[in-house]
Scaffold this motif. Sequence first.
Motif, short mmCIF file in Angstrom:
data_model
loop_
_atom_site.label_atom_id
_atom_site.label_comp_id
_atom_site.label_asym_id
_atom_site.label_seq_id
_atom_site.Cartn_x
_atom_site.Cartn_y
_atom_site.Cartn_z
N ARG A 372 1.02 -1.16 0.10
CA ARG A 372 0.02 -0.05 0.12
C ARG A 372 0.85 1.29 0.06
NH1 ARG A 372 -4.89 -1.40 4.51
NH2 ARG A 372 -5.82 -3.13 3.20
N TYR A 373 0.30 2.31 -0.74
CA TYR A 373 1.31 3.50 -0.79
C TYR A 373 0.00 4.61 -0.47
CZ TYR A 373 3.68 0.39 -3.65
OH TYR A 373 4.58 -0.76 -3.94
N GLY A 374 0.41 5.31 0.66
CA GLY A 374 -0.78 6.35 0.99
C GLY A 374 -0.14 7.70 1.29
N HIS A 375 -1.26 8.67 1.34
CA HIS A 375 -1.16 10.06 1.45
C HIS A 375 -0.44 10.66 0.21
CE1 HIS A 375 -1.47 9.22 5.78
NE2 HIS A 375 -0.45 8.71 5.96
N LEU A 376 -0.89 10.12 -0.88
CA LEU A 376 -0.39 10.47 -2.20
C LEU A 376 -1.21 11.79 -2.51
CD1 LEU A 376 -0.56 7.25 -4.23
CD2 LEU A 376 1.52 8.17 -3.27
N SER A 377 -0.51 12.63 -3.18
CA SER A 377 -1.34 13.83 -4.02
C SER A 377 -1.92 13.58 -5.14
CB SER A 377 -0.23 14.92 -3.78
OG SER A 377 0.59 14.57 -4.92
N GLU A 378 -1.59 12.61 -5.92
CA GLU A 378 -2.11 12.25 -7.15
C GLU A 378 -1.70 10.79 -7.41
OE1 GLU A 378 -0.70 13.03 -11.73
OE2 GLU A 378 -0.50 14.69 -10.27
N ILE A 379 -2.98 10.20 -8.14
CA ILE A 379 -2.95 8.78 -8.51
C ILE A 379 -2.94 8.58 -9.95
CG2 ILE A 379 -4.24 6.72 -8.26
CD1 ILE A 379 -5.13 7.49 -5.47
N ASP A 380 -1.95 7.94 -10.65
CA ASP A 380 -1.87 7.93 -11.97
C ASP A 380 -2.02 6.75 -12.44
OD1 ASP A 380 -0.93 10.48 -11.99
OD2 ASP A 380 0.96 9.86 -11.75
N VAL A 381 -2.65 5.58 -11.61
CA VAL A 381 -3.07 4.17 -12.05
C VAL A 381 -4.58 4.14 -11.72
CG1 VAL A 381 -0.98 3.17 -11.79
CG2 VAL A 381 -2.31 3.22 -9.81
N THR A 382 -5.05 2.96 -12.28
CA THR A 382 -6.42 2.55 -12.26
C THR A 382 -6.62 1.00 -11.82
OG1 THR A 382 -6.46 1.68 -14.54
CG2 THR A 382 -7.43 4.09 -14.08
N VAL A 383 -7.67 0.71 -10.89
CA VAL A 383 -7.92 -0.55 -10.75
C VAL A 383 -7.98 -1.56 -11.66
CG1 VAL A 383 -9.62 -2.05 -9.54
CG2 VAL A 383 -9.15 0.04 -8.80
N GLY A 384 -7.14 -2.92 -11.57
CA GLY A 384 -7.06 -3.83 -12.61
C GLY A 384 -5.84 -3.68 -13.64
N GLU A 385 -5.25 -2.50 -13.26
CA GLU A 385 -3.95 -2.11 -14.22
C GLU A 385 -2.89 -3.07 -13.82
OE1 GLU A 385 -1.14 1.48 -15.65
OE2 GLU A 385 -2.96 1.88 -14.64
N LYS A 386 -2.02 -3.70 -14.87
CA LYS A 386 -0.74 -4.59 -14.54
C LYS A 386 0.36 -3.74 -14.40
CE LYS A 386 1.09 -8.77 -15.66
NZ LYS A 386 1.04 -10.20 -16.73
N LEU A 387 0.89 -3.76 -13.57
CA LEU A 387 2.11 -2.97 -13.42
C LEU A 387 3.47 -3.77 -13.48
CD1 LEU A 387 0.79 -0.73 -10.56
CD2 LEU A 387 0.97 -0.09 -13.07
N ASP A 388 4.69 -2.93 -13.85
CA ASP A 388 5.94 -3.80 -13.51
C ASP A 388 6.38 -3.34 -12.31
OD1 ASP A 388 5.67 -5.55 -15.89
OD2 ASP A 388 6.37 -3.68 -17.38
N ALA A 389 7.56 -3.74 -11.85
CA ALA A 389 8.40 -3.41 -10.83
C ALA A 389 8.94 -1.90 -11.31
CB ALA A 389 9.42 -4.11 -10.39
#
Length: 434
Positions: A372-389
Amino acid sequence: MNATGQSAVFGRRKEPHTVIIARGNEIRHFTIRPWLAAFIGSALAAIAIGYLLATSYLVLRDDLIGATTARQARMQQAYEDRISALRAQVDRITSRQLLDQQLMENKVSELIERQTQLSQRHGRLGPLLERAETEVGTAPAEDPAAAVKPDKHAEVTGNISQPAQNYAVASLGADLGAADTRPFSLWSTRTDPLPSDSAADRADKLFVSINQSLKSIENEQLTRISTLADNAYKSADAIQQALQAAGLPVDSDFGKNESDVGGPLIPLDSSMIFDSKVKELDEALDTLDQLKKEARQLPLSNPAPGHSVTSPFGVRTDPILGTAALHSGMDFRAPIGMAAKVTAPGIVTKAGWNGGYGRMVEVDHGNGFATRYGHLSEIDVTVGEKLDAGAIIGKTGSSGRSTGPHLHYEVRHNGEAIDPLRFLTVGKKVAQYL
């Protein structure tokens, strides 16, 4: 002076010999002078000697003929012996030349076979060595024979180039062509021994040298393969021990149990040894690759490299209420707008406002692990999106229950919060192997 006195002074006078022949009333006489008597005596002596010689020849003719025949037989036998000796010498030289030629053909065939075998090994080792260099990260040392092996992996595969092979064969031909070409007399019966350093001997020495070089290259191949396999096992062992020490799950069982062994003794030839070593290296690389894949699925990276930790995991004094409370993650000092990166590949399961977390992103990494990554000022991803390290999920800030800009980072296993420091410590230990 009278006649008697003259005879005493000048010596006795030689009178000619007179031969008188009387027959009845007839009387004849002949006067024989001294020179005529000497001539007649000589003639009679010559006739007597001739008669004796003729008689001796007739008597000793058989012996003389036998001696002459024996002498001729001895001369003929001597010539026949010389001819036989010459034929034997020619046959011996011809046989030696044929043996030399056969030896050269056999040795060249053996050399070409070894070259073919090394070329086949090169084809098998090329991709495997590229994989080994990628997985293990240890490039093979320079091969002393690289001067005749300009191929990409020649220092390990030992592939003999065609110019080197041609040079070897040409050297062999030159050595064989330098054989003794001294002319010999057809009527000579000398039995000089063949030179100690003949063409066959030079060929043997040359092929022994080439075979020793090829054997050295083959041994170097096996040594390098064994070294790479050992390095792969050591790297896998280091990764496994680091994960196990941190209490992280490891499914790979790659250990080589050398305590329980047995079976019949089956001697191995060079090809079987090579295949066994290649198989061992391939298994070691598979094991290392599997462990790397498992380790890369875990959140071992630092979400904010170079930034200090302002609040660790565990019980602490709540910064707002001032009472004891459990801090389920780690806080990293970070300015507003800094890129927040995911620490392992995964799929976004939450992306939005989440109570005290403020703007939060949760990523599922599989096997029950999530971050989990909290206290963000901006979110650039959406639910279901596959991410690389290392993918950017948003920007840091101070949203939610926060007293200032920072990045709140959590690691959870099956929903339970785990101290991220364990993962970061393991990540530092295994980073050189990943």
